[in-house]
Design a protein around this motif. Structure first.
Motif, short mmCIF file in Angstrom:
data_model
loop_
_atom_site.label_atom_id
_atom_site.label_comp_id
_atom_site.label_asym_id
_atom_site.label_seq_id
_atom_site.Cartn_x
_atom_site.Cartn_y
_atom_site.Cartn_z
N GLY A 1 36.45 -16.41 8.23
CA GLY A 1 37.31 -15.46 7.53
C GLY A 1 36.75 -14.05 7.59
O GLY A 1 37.50 -13.07 7.74
N GLN A 2 35.43 -13.92 7.45
CA GLN A 2 34.81 -12.60 7.55
C GLN A 2 35.10 -11.97 8.92
O GLN A 2 35.44 -10.79 9.02
CB GLN A 2 33.30 -12.72 7.34
N GLY A 3 34.96 -12.78 9.98
CA GLY A 3 35.23 -12.27 11.32
C GLY A 3 36.67 -11.84 11.49
O GLY A 3 36.96 -10.83 12.16
N GLU A 4 37.60 -12.60 10.89
CA GLU A 4 39.02 -12.23 11.01
C GLU A 4 39.31 -10.90 10.31
O GLU A 4 40.10 -10.08 10.80
CB GLU A 4 39.89 -13.34 10.44
N ILE A 5 38.68 -10.67 9.15
CA ILE A 5 38.90 -9.42 8.43
C ILE A 5 38.31 -8.24 9.21
O ILE A 5 38.96 -7.20 9.39
CB ILE A 5 38.30 -9.50 7.01
N VAL A 6 37.08 -8.39 9.67
CA VAL A 6 36.43 -7.30 10.40
C VAL A 6 37.15 -7.03 11.72
O VAL A 6 37.25 -5.88 12.17
CB VAL A 6 34.94 -7.62 10.62
N SER A 7 37.69 -8.09 12.35
CA SER A 7 38.38 -7.89 13.64
C SER A 7 39.61 -7.01 13.50
O SER A 7 40.03 -6.36 14.45
CB SER A 7 38.77 -9.26 14.22
N THR A 8 40.21 -6.98 12.30
CA THR A 8 41.38 -6.12 12.11
C THR A 8 41.01 -4.64 12.05
O THR A 8 41.89 -3.78 12.09
CB THR A 8 42.11 -6.50 10.81
N LEU A 9 39.69 -4.36 11.96
CA LEU A 9 39.23 -2.97 11.96
C LEU A 9 38.79 -2.49 13.34
O LEU A 9 38.68 -1.29 13.56
CB LEU A 9 38.05 -2.81 10.99
N LEU A 10 38.50 -3.44 14.24
CA LEU A 10 37.98 -3.07 15.54
C LEU A 10 39.07 -2.45 16.40
O LEU A 10 40.25 -2.80 16.28
CB LEU A 10 37.38 -4.30 16.22
N PRO A 11 38.72 -1.55 17.33
CA PRO A 11 39.74 -0.84 18.12
C PRO A 11 40.59 -1.76 18.99
O PRO A 11 41.77 -1.51 19.19
CB PRO A 11 38.90 0.11 18.99
N SER A 12 40.05 -2.85 19.49
CA SER A 12 40.78 -3.69 20.43
C SER A 12 41.87 -4.50 19.77
O SER A 12 42.78 -5.01 20.43
CB SER A 12 39.82 -4.63 21.16
N THR A 13 41.79 -4.67 18.46
CA THR A 13 42.75 -5.56 17.77
C THR A 13 43.72 -4.81 16.87
O THR A 13 44.58 -5.43 16.27
CB THR A 13 41.99 -6.59 16.91
N ILE A 14 43.60 -3.51 16.77
CA ILE A 14 44.53 -2.75 15.90
C ILE A 14 45.90 -2.68 16.56
O ILE A 14 46.02 -2.41 17.76
CB ILE A 14 43.97 -1.35 15.62
N ASP A 15 46.93 -2.94 15.77
CA ASP A 15 48.30 -2.92 16.28
C ASP A 15 48.70 -1.48 16.60
O ASP A 15 48.75 -0.61 15.73
CB ASP A 15 49.26 -3.51 15.23
N ALA A 16 48.97 -1.24 17.90
CA ALA A 16 49.29 0.13 18.33
C ALA A 16 50.67 0.57 17.85
O ALA A 16 50.93 1.75 17.67
CB ALA A 16 49.22 0.22 19.85
N LEU B 1 29.88 -1.18 13.15
CA LEU B 1 29.43 0.14 13.60
C LEU B 1 30.34 0.72 14.67
O LEU B 1 30.34 1.94 14.90
CB LEU B 1 27.99 0.04 14.13
N ARG B 2 31.13 -0.13 15.34
CA ARG B 2 32.04 0.35 16.39
C ARG B 2 33.32 0.95 15.85
O ARG B 2 34.09 1.56 16.60
CB ARG B 2 32.41 -0.82 17.31
N VAL B 3 33.58 0.77 14.56
CA VAL B 3 34.85 1.22 13.98
C VAL B 3 34.88 2.75 13.95
O VAL B 3 33.95 3.40 13.43
CB VAL B 3 35.04 0.65 12.57
N ILE C 1 44.12 15.74 12.58
CA ILE C 1 44.63 16.04 13.92
C ILE C 1 43.75 17.11 14.57
O ILE C 1 43.43 18.14 13.96
CB ILE C 1 46.09 16.50 13.86
N GLY C 2 43.35 16.85 15.80
CA GLY C 2 42.55 17.82 16.56
C GLY C 2 41.06 17.61 16.44
O GLY C 2 40.30 18.12 17.27
N ASN C 3 40.61 16.89 15.40
CA ASN C 3 39.19 16.62 15.23
C ASN C 3 38.83 15.30 15.90
O ASN C 3 39.63 14.37 15.91
CB ASN C 3 38.81 16.57 13.75
N PRO C 4 37.64 15.18 16.43
CA PRO C 4 37.24 13.90 17.04
C PRO C 4 37.07 12.83 15.97
O PRO C 4 36.76 13.12 14.81
CB PRO C 4 35.92 14.25 17.72
N PRO C 5 37.27 11.56 16.36
CA PRO C 5 37.09 10.47 15.38
C PRO C 5 35.63 10.33 14.98
O PRO C 5 34.72 10.66 15.76
CB PRO C 5 37.60 9.23 16.12
#
Length: 954
Positions: free
Chosen positions: A401-416, A461-463, A469-473
């Motif tokens: 469950g922890q992995g599923e929650i954190v995965s929703t924050l990672l760039p590859s899994t965020i709904d575009a 740490l990858r999040v 707008i205009g500022n880097p993440p």
């Protein structure tokens, strides 16, 4: 009655007596009157006075007399009922509302307690009361139950101890639940509530007296959650029996009573008509579920109850209420808390909860819907606390469950597309919102997603977050430190500091990322070094903890922020003693102590929401080691590094051995599976053996019956009686043998018929030979049943041969005589003319001879034809004899085989007899009476003799 009328305030000529005098006279009447009616009237009058303002006087003067009445007048239920009611009025503190004044309740409580102490000073009084409660008479039992309940309210532990040592004391009271009169049954429930309060021994006795079954039956009869106050009383009693009582909880689970709780939560679809009583009942039912799965229970007991609730569908029913509409807020809050503890630490239940969807369009996971309520500042505070607790329990010991929650924050899994909201987005939104409570809840929830999971700490740490707008993440870690340095509310800063401490602990890579920002360490040292107010002391302590974690888990990968340099910085800017003092502010805080007591976040107000239960464990673990790390020198650090390397090597060795152990565990599992299969095979074989033993026993019984039945027919069936031994031979095989014997008998009869036909044919041949006077016969008749017929035919053939020989001899003689006569005729021709008288005689003789010769030749010709026909018949009969011989040999072979089978059966029978005799010997050795077969046979022979005597007499 005149006396009573005067006492009760009737008209009299003299002055009216006072209340105390009246009570004294009534007491004297109870003690001295010989008539039962007078004593009964006096007790009734005392009962009336005890309700009014004369409670104290009646209690002081009449208690002893009333107890004496209970002892001596047991035969009269009416006076016993009055006496019990009077004692109840004296001891009970239930007064009329209009009589209760502001300063009276405390005096009343003291008065009831004092009278109770007087009553129970003699334990025989409580024992007598228990005996009266056993009476079925309503006027005795009901006031007895009320009086005993009042005694337990006033002096509970003392009365409990008296009832506990009384023989069958608790069992007598349990019978009240089975009373058909609802008034007594309901008051019996109230009595058991007081009896079981804070007494584990009585709770166990009541539970094992089938209390769970009876109480659940009452709840079902009353309509479950739709029932009245009786359901509430039963639920309170169940809580008394189960709360903090591991034995009763295990008994409740083993008795399959958890399954009976599911119908309690079957709420209708409309969810209308939530009465106050229904809300109370459902609230108590949810609390009862929580009692069984409380985190304070032993882990094994909690886990077994959680699994039982999943398998019986109780968790699914609770989730249905959780996602339903129209449920009252307090019921919804308690349901969330209940679901939280049902899934806490149970992987199976946590996986199910992750799959639950809310009935929305499109469907959303229940976790997402709950998080939306948690970060919504318009929701009630207690509801938001319940959702946070539910989220914490979902992630407790749940790395999946922890992995599923954190995965929703990672760039590859965020709904575009942004159509759906994920749990990670809700947490980030709550973490950086303007509501401090949402900040705190989101920070704590995210900290639980990282709890004891170094892999997820590195992944987080990858999040990257887009600030504007205009500022880097920027990274999530950097954004947290930025908000922390902006000087937000204390609650927000405490939540962020707890998140950072949890994130950096036991993760060197996260510490390196934190130190890589040059503004973080100066901010922490500046916060710790300042002298601020009490509210800021908590923030200073958490900053000291975060700085200590940065030192303790530092891998010295950054040259400017090595351990030694950070220690020197603390020494110069803060001071070691001051640093340790600020670090100690955390554990000394009052809110820290409250949060450390139990996992559920329960706060009286949002301002008190500062610490999380799991974070208190982290503080307790790190406070000591950080204090030691601050005072260590560089040499000690080097030694510690060496120790760490040694520990790493040791960890590698341990990992290797863990791998070996894991492989061995797999092998053990395989061996266990093999053992299980072999055990199942063994059980099957044992079952087969048991079945065969039972079959052998049945066959023995059948054998004995057959032996008894066939004993009367021994003369005809001696050769077959033993063949029915049933040792290994089934009844079907015996029937097959019988059918085969029947077939052979039929074949034998057919052969005998064929032989009879042959015999008749031979008889016809014999008769034809006798009529024709046959001269030569060589026939060999067919065999009909044996060698005797063959010998007779051979004798007859010999006789025919001799006759033919005799006839041939006569023919030869006649031929010789004919030749002689011809010779004599030729010699006598010259003299014919001379003697004419002899010529006619010789011619006549020659004619006769020729005629006889012709006749003989015709007879010989007929005999030769007859001989040919007889030869043909003989050939056919000889072929028939050969066929019969073949069939005879086959029959003899089959008879030999059947005899061999009979011999085998006899051998099996003998073995079985030996086994039976051995078993009988063993049974006799064990002392089991066994009837010998000889006794049975002698009995059967006696029956046969009697039958024979009767037949002879007939």
């Amino acid at each position: 009655m005149n006396f009573l009328r005067g006492v009760m305030g009737g008209p009299s000529a003299g002055p009216q007596p006072s209340g105390a005098e009246t009570i004294q006279k009534l007491c004297d009447r109870v003690a001295s009157s010989t008539l039962l009616d007078d004593r009964r009237d006096a007790v009734r009058a005392l009962k009336s006075l005890s309700k009014a303002s004369y409670r104290l006087e009646v209690g002081i003067q009449a208690m002893e007399h009333l107890i004496h009445v209970l002892q001596t007048d047991r035969s009269d239920s009416e006076i016993i009922g009055y006496a019990l009611d009077t004692l109840y009025n004296v001891i009970s503190n239930d007064l009329e509302e209009e009589e209760q004044e502001e300063n009276l309740p405390k005096q009343v409580d003291d008065l009831g307690s004092q009278f109770t102490e007087i009553f129970i000073k003699q334990q025989e009084n409580v024992t007598l009361l228990l005996a009266l409660v056993e009476e079925f008479d309503f006027h005795v039992r009901w006031p007895g139950v009320k009086l005993l309940t009042s005694l337990l309210k006033q002096q509970g532990p003392q009365v409990q101890q008296i009832i506990l040592v009384s023989p069958m004391g608790v069992s007598r009271l349990m019978d009240l639940l089975a009373d058909s009169r609802e008034v007594i049954r309901n008051d019996g429930v109230l009595l058991l509530q007081q009896l079981t309060r804070s007494n584990a021994a009585i709770q166990k006795i009541v539970a094992f007296e089938n209390a769970f079954e009876r109480l659940l039956d009452i709840i079902t009869e009353e309509g479950n959650s739709d029932g009245g106050i009786v359901v509430e009383d039963c639920l309170l009693l169940l809580q008394n029996l189960l709360k903090n009582n591991n034995s009763n909880q295990n008994f409740f689970k083993e008795g399959s009573y958890i399954q009976r709780m599911k119908p309690w939560f079957e709420v209708g679809d409309d969810n209308c008509g939530w009465s106050a009583q229904k809300v109370t009942n459902l609230h108590l039912m949810l609390q009862l579920v929580r009692v069984l799965v409380s985190p304070t229970n032993p882990p094994g007991a909690t886990s077994s109850c959680q699994k039982a609730m999943f398998h019986c569908g109780l968790l699914q029913q609770l989730c249905t209420i959780l996602m339903a509409t129209g449920v009252p807020a307090d019921i919804l809050t308690e349901t969330i808390n209940t679901v939280s503890e049902v899934i806490r630490g149970c992987q199976m239940n946590q996986d199910y909860f992750a799959s639950v969807n809310a009935p929305s369009n499109p469907p959303r996971p229940a976790i997402v819907v709950l998080l939306m309520s948690m970060v919504n500042e318009r929701q009630p505070f207690v509801l938001r606390c319940a959702v946070l607790y539910c989220f914490q329990c979902f992630l407790y010991k749940n790395q999946k469950g922890q992995g599923e929650i954190v995965s929703t924050l990672l760039p590859s899994t965020i709904d575009a597309t942004g159509n759906s909201v994920s749990a990670g987005q809700l947490l980030c939104g709550g973490l950086f919102s303007t509501d401090s409570l949402s900040n705190w809840c989101a920070a704590v929830a995210l900290a639980h997603a990282l709890q004891e999971n170094a892999t997820l700490k590195e992944q987080l740490l990858r999040v990257q977050l887009a600030t504007s707008i205009g500022n880097p993440p920027v990274s999530l870690l950097q954004q947290c430190t930025n908000i922390l340095s902006q000087g937000s509310k204390v609650q927000t800063r405490v939540g962020l500091l707890m998140l950072l401490c949890t994130w950096l602990s036991n993760c060197s890579i996260a510490v390196t990322h934190f130190l890589h920002n040059p503004a973080n360490i100066p901010f922490l040292t500046g916060q710790i070094a300042e002298n601020l107010g009490e509210e800021e002391q908590l923030v200073q302590g958490l900053c000291a903890l975060l700085l200590g974690i940065s030192i303790y888990y530092n891998d010295n990968s950054l040259e400017n922020y090595r351990k030694e340099k950070l220690k020197q910085l603390i020494e110069k800017r803060i001071g070691r003693e001051n640093f340790i003092e600020k670090l100690g502010f955390i554990s000394k805080h009052e809110l820290y102590s409250r949060a450390a007591q139990k996992p559920q976040p329960s706060f009286s107000s949002p301002d008190h929401m500062m610490f999380d239960h799991e974070f208190t464990k982290l503080v307790k673990e790190l406070e000591g080691v950080i204090s030691k790390a601050i005072y260590k020198s560089s040499e000690e650090d080097k030694k510690e590094e060496e120790v760490k390397k040694t520990l790493e090597q040791h960890d590698n060795i341990v990992t290797h051995y863990k791998k070996v152990i894991r492989e061995q565990d797999q092998e053990l599992e395989e061996l266990k599976q093999r053992v299980n299969t072999l055990t199942s095979q063994n059980e099957q074989l044992q079952a087969t053996v048991t079945q065969q033993v039972s079959q052998i026993q049945q066959h023995k019984d059948q054998y004995n019956l057959l032996k008894v039945q066939l004993g009367k027919d021994t003369q005809h069936h001696n050769s077959h009686s033993d063949t029915f031994q049933m040792n290994g031979i089934q009844v079907e095989e015996v029937s097959k043998l019988k059918e085969e014997l029947e077939e052979w008998k039929n074949k034998h009869e057919l052969l005998q018929g064929q032989l009879r036909e042959k015999d008749s044919a031979i008889e016809k041949l014999k008769s034809s030979q006798l009529e024709l006077g046959t001269t030569e016969q060589s026939s060999q008749t067919s065999k009909s049943g044996g060698l005797e017929h063959n010998n007779e035919l051979q004798k007859e053939l010999e006789m025919l041969r001799t006759q033919v020989q005799l006839q041939s001899a006569e023919i030869s003689k006649l031929q010789l005589e004919n030749q002689k006569l011809q010779v004599t005729n030729t010699s006598a021709d010259p003299a014919l003319g001379d003697s004419g008288s002899t010529a006619p005689n010789s011619s006549e003789l020659g004619g006769r001879l020729q005629q006889e010769i012709k006749e003989l030749k015709s007879e010989v010709k007929a005999l030769s034809e007859e001989k040919e026909s007889l030869k043909q018949h003989l050939d056919s009969s000889s072929s028939t004899v050969a066929i019969l011989r073949d069939e005879k040999s086959k029959l003899q072979q089959e008879v030999a085989e059947s005899k061999k089978e009979q011999d085998d059966l006899l051998v099996l029978l003998a073995d079985q007899d030996q086994k039976l005799s051995a078993l009988k010997i063993k049974l006799k050795d064990l002392g089991v009476p066994v009837e010998d077969e000889d006794d049975i046979e002698s009995g059967d022979q006696g029956d046969e003799d009697e039958d024979g005597d009767e037949e002879e007499q007939d």
